[in-house]
Write an enzyme that holds these catalytic residues in place. Sequence first.
Site, PDB file in Angstrom:
ATOM      1  N   GLU A  19     -18.087  -7.385  -3.028  1.00  0.00           N
ATOM      2  CA  GLU A  19     -18.869  -8.584  -3.360  1.00  0.00           C
ATOM      3  C   GLU A  19     -18.965  -9.540  -2.172  1.00  0.00           C
ATOM      4  O   GLU A  19     -17.987  -9.771  -1.474  1.00  0.00           O
ATOM      5  CB  GLU A  19     -18.211  -9.304  -4.542  1.00  0.00           C
ATOM      6  CG  GLU A  19     -18.921 -10.585  -4.970  1.00  0.00           C
ATOM      7  CD  GLU A  19     -18.128 -11.374  -6.006  1.00  0.00           C
ATOM      8  OE1 GLU A  19     -18.749 -12.140  -6.753  1.00  0.00           O
ATOM      9  OE2 GLU A  19     -16.880 -11.245  -6.050  1.00  0.00           O
ATOM     10  N   LYS A  90     -25.434 -11.720 -10.995  1.00  0.00           N
ATOM     11  CA  LYS A  90     -24.163 -11.890 -11.698  1.00  0.00           C
ATOM     12  C   LYS A  90     -24.298 -12.887 -12.851  1.00  0.00           C
ATOM     13  O   LYS A  90     -24.767 -14.015 -12.666  1.00  0.00           O
ATOM     14  CB  LYS A  90     -23.114 -12.365 -10.694  1.00  0.00           C
ATOM     15  CG  LYS A  90     -21.697 -12.467 -11.235  1.00  0.00           C
ATOM     16  CD  LYS A  90     -20.773 -12.894 -10.096  1.00  0.00           C
ATOM     17  CE  LYS A  90     -19.331 -13.038 -10.530  1.00  0.00           C
ATOM     18  NZ  LYS A  90     -18.481 -13.496  -9.394  1.00  0.00           N
ATOM     19  N   CYS A 125     -17.307  -8.641 -10.182  1.00  0.00           N
ATOM     20  CA  CYS A 125     -16.085  -9.432 -10.125  1.00  0.00           C
ATOM     21  C   CYS A 125     -15.710 -10.064 -11.470  1.00  0.00           C
ATOM     22  O   CYS A 125     -15.227  -9.389 -12.359  1.00  0.00           O
ATOM     23  CB  CYS A 125     -16.206 -10.483  -9.026  1.00  0.00           C
ATOM     24  SG  CYS A 125     -14.614 -11.180  -8.496  1.00  0.00           S
TER      25      CYS A 125
END
Length: 251
Positions: A19, A90, A125
């Site tokens: 990431e 995300k 994440c």
Amino acid sequence: MASLVREQAGAADLVVLPELWTTGAFAYEEFATEAEPLDGPTCEAMAKAASDAGVWLHAGSIPERDPEGPLYNTSLVFSPSGELAAAYRKIHRFGFDKGEAVLMGAGEDLVTVRLPDTTVGLGTCYDLRFPELFRGLVDAGAETFVLPAGWPERRRAHWTLLARARAVENQAFVLACGTAGTHAGVPQAGHSIVVDPWGEVLAEAGPGEEILTVDFDPARVAATREQFPALKDRVLGLDRPGSRPRYRDGA
């Protein structure tokens, strides 16, 4: 990074990067200055690297600048021909009303991409802490989850635990790529991990920079789901008659 991708030519079918590797996941002050559109220089370089290596490339994530909206933490997947096959913004932003949570916009779409042997579901994440996202990806056909991360070292035990949990509960492979080193003074967990549909760890990196090369058989997902068909017993969250829970005041 492009050189590392090219080195995987002939050795890998799918390459996964971490990431926000262009800035650092905790380098908040750099998000705006380093953000770029989906046709920017990083995307161009990664597309060429994927094509040169002849691999599917999950190029981790970058700060994406949307000309008509906010910044996004966006993951990119390129085909072996260098085409952008998928982009995932995300959904769950980390920071508790600071950092990424206020500097980045929230994505809205679950994203899957069909590879020759498996359907990949995308997360990033902090998404790992939200099982409903992965259930949604399963409903969309996902058999393998790919998750780049900038996970802090002080919560590394959660990283391993949650990666295995997402694999077990969804009977899917989890390929979780974590950054090493330090991001803006925050030590990173490293420990990239590959987990099979039974929750067994097939490979795990150490805390430092490392490349894992892992062989796995995507057909094990269907075999596992047939052998132990727990997903068929799901009730909550399914859009079908009788699937809605009833809430009762215990008092």
